[in-house]
Write a protein that holds these residues in place. Sequence first.
Motif, PDB file in Angstrom:
ATOM      1  N   LEU A 126       0.823  -1.207   0.000  1.00  0.00           N
ATOM      2  CA  LEU A 126       0.000   0.000   0.000  1.00  0.00           C
ATOM      3  C   LEU A 126       0.859   1.259   0.000  1.00  0.00           C
ATOM      4  O   LEU A 126       0.594   2.213  -0.752  1.00  0.00           O
ATOM      5  CB  LEU A 126      -0.927  -0.001   1.212  1.00  0.00           C
ATOM      6  N   MET A 127       1.901   1.292   0.836  1.00  0.00           N
ATOM      7  CA  MET A 127       2.756   2.472   0.898  1.00  0.00           C
ATOM      8  C   MET A 127       3.551   2.651  -0.386  1.00  0.00           C
ATOM      9  O   MET A 127       3.709   3.778  -0.880  1.00  0.00           O
ATOM     10  CB  MET A 127       3.691   2.367   2.106  1.00  0.00           C
ATOM     11  N   ALA A 128       4.046   1.554  -0.944  1.00  0.00           N
ATOM     12  CA  ALA A 128       4.805   1.649  -2.193  1.00  0.00           C
ATOM     13  C   ALA A 128       3.914   2.095  -3.346  1.00  0.00           C
ATOM     14  O   ALA A 128       4.313   2.936  -4.164  1.00  0.00           O
ATOM     15  CB  ALA A 128       5.452   0.299  -2.511  1.00  0.00           C
ATOM     16  N   GLY A 129       2.699   1.552  -3.415  1.00  0.00           N
ATOM     17  CA  GLY A 129       1.783   1.979  -4.472  1.00  0.00           C
ATOM     18  C   GLY A 129       1.430   3.440  -4.371  1.00  0.00           C
ATOM     19  O   GLY A 129       1.392   4.158  -5.381  1.00  0.00           O
ATOM     20  N   GLY A 130       1.172   3.918  -3.153  1.00  0.00           N
ATOM     21  CA  GLY A 130       0.878   5.334  -2.978  1.00  0.00           C
ATOM     22  C   GLY A 130       2.051   6.220  -3.316  1.00  0.00           C
ATOM     23  O   GLY A 130       1.882   7.304  -3.883  1.00  0.00           O
TER      24      GLY A 130
END
Length: 360
Positions: free
Chosen positions: A318-322
């Motif tokens: 989730l953090m990498a995608g954001g």
Amino acid sequence: MAELDELAPIGRNRWPWFLVVLVLIGLAFYALQPILLPFVLGALVAYLGDPVVDAMERRGMGRTLGVCIVFLGLTSLLVLSVLVTLPALIHQLNALISKIPAMYAWVTETLLPWVQQRLSLSEAQLPAFDWSAQLADNWQSLGKVTAKTLRDITGSGAGILLWLFNLALAPVVAFYLMRDWDILVAKLLRMMPRAWQDNTVSMVGEADEVLGAFIRGQLLVMLSLGIIYSLGLWAVGVQLALVLGMIAGLASIVPYLGFIVGILSSLLVAYAQFQDWSMLLLVALVFAVGQVLESVVLTPVLVGDRIGLHPVAVIFALMAGGQIAGFVGVLVALPVSAVVMVFLRHGVAHYRASDLYQGQ
């Protein structure tokens, strides 16, 4: 054996081209992410609706008619949900905004001194704010907050128009993708090298099972938890039951995060409302029941153990995608991660069967 030896270098020569194509797709996604939102949302809706349309098609119904029926059902469900929940949600958000000064005062005047006394900490206070001025300027109503947020996000009237255009475009993209979903998937599979097609079909089927478990199952789990928490807090008498319950349900996309965020925020709001420690036990009981239902009923029935993503991997994805692609990246992070895990499992199995792993 000689023929296989002759074909082996050819098979190995496919990999560099395959990796080049993957890199080009990743670069195109990164470069085009400002315009990808309606296509990502459309693909999500099409993927969710395709099994229903396929079932109608097997019963002899035309695919276009089946897509229209699915769209009509989804639209009716969405409109009904908005009409039922939006007024209550807006009312409770306004109530939450009006309680911010009182909650802050309780933290600074009651909770913080109690913690300092129990832990023998030095006297320190949170910075004081003129909450009456803050409310008068920015927080008088949810409408002002929403308008300010939209101005910050869009930056201009043209940005608002573009956002509305993207929102209107998503159903159009979903309609055409849902109608031609099977054809598009078959064409993509036929573009793979012939020597890979059988294995690709098998792995795509496994990836589809994982994605179905996540997208359909996890969304249902999140919605069910939001309803359970909201009804439980409403039965206890917490004023912001709908807001707190839905926030906890949405946060449950990350394992245990929904429970932690929901119970902490609900305990804080309940104590600020009732000033009674016994009410905190009832709030804790609501979340304990929800957690038991999730572990025993919801997740095993709706999701199962087919995703295989560790909680740390979920947070990282989730953090990498954001970070890479903003909101669009968050939308595609977990589905992509689930598919990557399928291919990694096959890659690890192939590596363990190879001479590199088993040889001397």
